[in-house]
Write a protein that holds these residues in place. Structure first.
Motif, PDB file in Angstrom:
ATOM      1  N   GLY A 169       0.820  -1.203   0.000  1.00 36.46           N
ATOM      2  CA  GLY A 169       0.000   0.000   0.000  1.00 36.46           C
ATOM      3  C   GLY A 169       0.854   1.253   0.000  1.00 36.46           C
ATOM      4  O   GLY A 169       2.039   1.227   0.328  1.00 36.46           O
ATOM      5  N   TYR A 170       0.258   2.345  -0.359  1.00 31.79           N
ATOM      6  CA  TYR A 170       0.961   3.613  -0.380  1.00 31.79           C
ATOM      7  C   TYR A 170       0.084   4.675   0.267  1.00 31.79           C
ATOM      8  O   TYR A 170      -1.100   4.473   0.508  1.00 31.79           O
ATOM      9  N   ILE A 171       0.682   5.824   0.555  1.00 36.01           N
ATOM     10  CA  ILE A 171      -0.013   6.912   1.226  1.00 36.01           C
ATOM     11  C   ILE A 171      -0.110   8.090   0.272  1.00 36.01           C
ATOM     12  O   ILE A 171       0.869   8.465  -0.366  1.00 36.01           O
ATOM     13  N   GLU A 172      -1.296   8.649   0.195  1.00 40.88           N
ATOM     14  CA  GLU A 172      -1.559   9.798  -0.660  1.00 40.88           C
ATOM     15  C   GLU A 172      -1.791  11.000   0.257  1.00 40.88           C
ATOM     16  O   GLU A 172      -2.656  10.963   1.125  1.00 40.88           O
TER      17      GLU A 172
ATOM     18  N   VAL B 178      -4.871   9.732   2.365  1.00 44.58           N
ATOM     19  CA  VAL B 178      -5.536   8.465   2.062  1.00 44.58           C
ATOM     20  C   VAL B 178      -4.486   7.365   2.150  1.00 44.58           C
ATOM     21  O   VAL B 178      -3.467   7.422   1.457  1.00 44.58           O
ATOM     22  N   ASP B 179      -4.733   6.400   3.013  1.00 41.07           N
ATOM     23  CA  ASP B 179      -3.834   5.257   3.148  1.00 41.07           C
ATOM     24  C   ASP B 179      -4.387   4.134   2.267  1.00 41.07           C
ATOM     25  O   ASP B 179      -5.480   3.649   2.485  1.00 41.07           O
ATOM     26  N   HIS B 180      -3.608   3.757   1.257  1.00 37.60           N
ATOM     27  CA  HIS B 180      -4.032   2.693   0.346  1.00 37.60           C
ATOM     28  C   HIS B 180      -3.473   1.342   0.797  1.00 37.60           C
ATOM     29  O   HIS B 180      -3.176   0.480  -0.017  1.00 37.60           O
TER      30      HIS B 180
ATOM     31  N   ASP C 296      -3.889  -1.783   4.070  1.00 34.98           N
ATOM     32  CA  ASP C 296      -4.980  -2.666   4.469  1.00 34.98           C
ATOM     33  C   ASP C 296      -5.287  -2.627   5.963  1.00 34.98           C
ATOM     34  O   ASP C 296      -5.955  -3.507   6.478  1.00 34.98           O
TER      35      ASP C 296
ATOM     36  N   PRO D  55      -8.243   2.453   5.708  1.00 34.26           N
ATOM     37  CA  PRO D  55      -7.850   2.075   4.348  1.00 34.26           C
ATOM     38  C   PRO D  55      -8.813   2.596   3.285  1.00 34.26           C
ATOM     39  O   PRO D  55     -10.024   2.399   3.376  1.00 34.26           O
ATOM     40  N   GLY D  56      -8.261   3.318   2.313  1.00 36.14           N
ATOM     41  CA  GLY D  56      -9.032   3.784   1.170  1.00 36.14           C
ATOM     42  C   GLY D  56      -9.935   4.973   1.427  1.00 36.14           C
ATOM     43  O   GLY D  56     -10.629   5.415   0.523  1.00 36.14           O
ATOM     44  N   ARG D  57      -9.944   5.533   2.638  1.00 34.31           N
ATOM     45  CA  ARG D  57     -10.818   6.666   2.957  1.00 34.31           C
ATOM     46  C   ARG D  57      -9.971   7.872   3.329  1.00 34.31           C
ATOM     47  O   ARG D  57      -8.978   7.744   4.034  1.00 34.31           O
TER      48      ARG D  57
END
Length: 151
Positions: A47-50, A71-73, A75, A105-107
């Protein structure tokens, strides 16, 4: 000569194998099929961080307002430390604060930070402690000179 005629069962099995081989070949040649095959044989990135500004930082009522989102992509839920700095035109830090952001995750996790503008605000710098991501935004006066003396 005794020619042997293949049975119906043999012909059907051969036909099904041929159709199956063609289906596999078609899946391998399609974009979706190639992606699935590539992913099955390639290590996928973690995962990556935006990190990004949701609005341009602005000055008003003696404060610099900085709106950011993360946004943390990955898990799992994680809490990040977000450091916000305000620098003057010489590159000196005039205000600084650290904010905790709990990311799911994802939010998007959002924060609005207010820093005292001071007399010579020039650059907002936002980073995640323990990560290499940093955002920069020029506000007010001219931005500080880059290290080495050239912009």
């Amino acid at each position: 000569m005794n020619a042997r005629v293949p049975s119906l069962r043999t012909l059907l099995a051969t036909a099904l194998l041929g159709v199956g081989a063609l289906a596999l070949l078609g899946a391998g040649l399609s974009a979706g099929g190639r992606t699935v095959l590539r992913q099955s044989f390639t290590e996928q990135p973690r995962g990556y961080i935006e990190l990004y500004f949701t609005d341009p930082p602005g000055i008003g009522s003696g404060l610099v307002t900085v709106s950011v989102a993360l946004v943390d992509h990955g898990d799992r839920q994680t809490t990040y430390q977000l450091r916000s700095l305000l620098k003057d035109s010489t590159g000196g830090v005039t205000a600084q604060t650290t904010t905790s952001l709990a990311a799911q995750p994802g939010r998007a996790a959002r924060a609005v930070v207010r820093l005292p503008a001071g007399a010579d605000p020039a650059l907002v710098e936002v980073d995640l402690t323990d990560h290499s991501q940093t955002l920069y935004y020029g506000v007010g006066g001219p931005p500080p000179a880059a290290p080495g003396g050239s912009p």
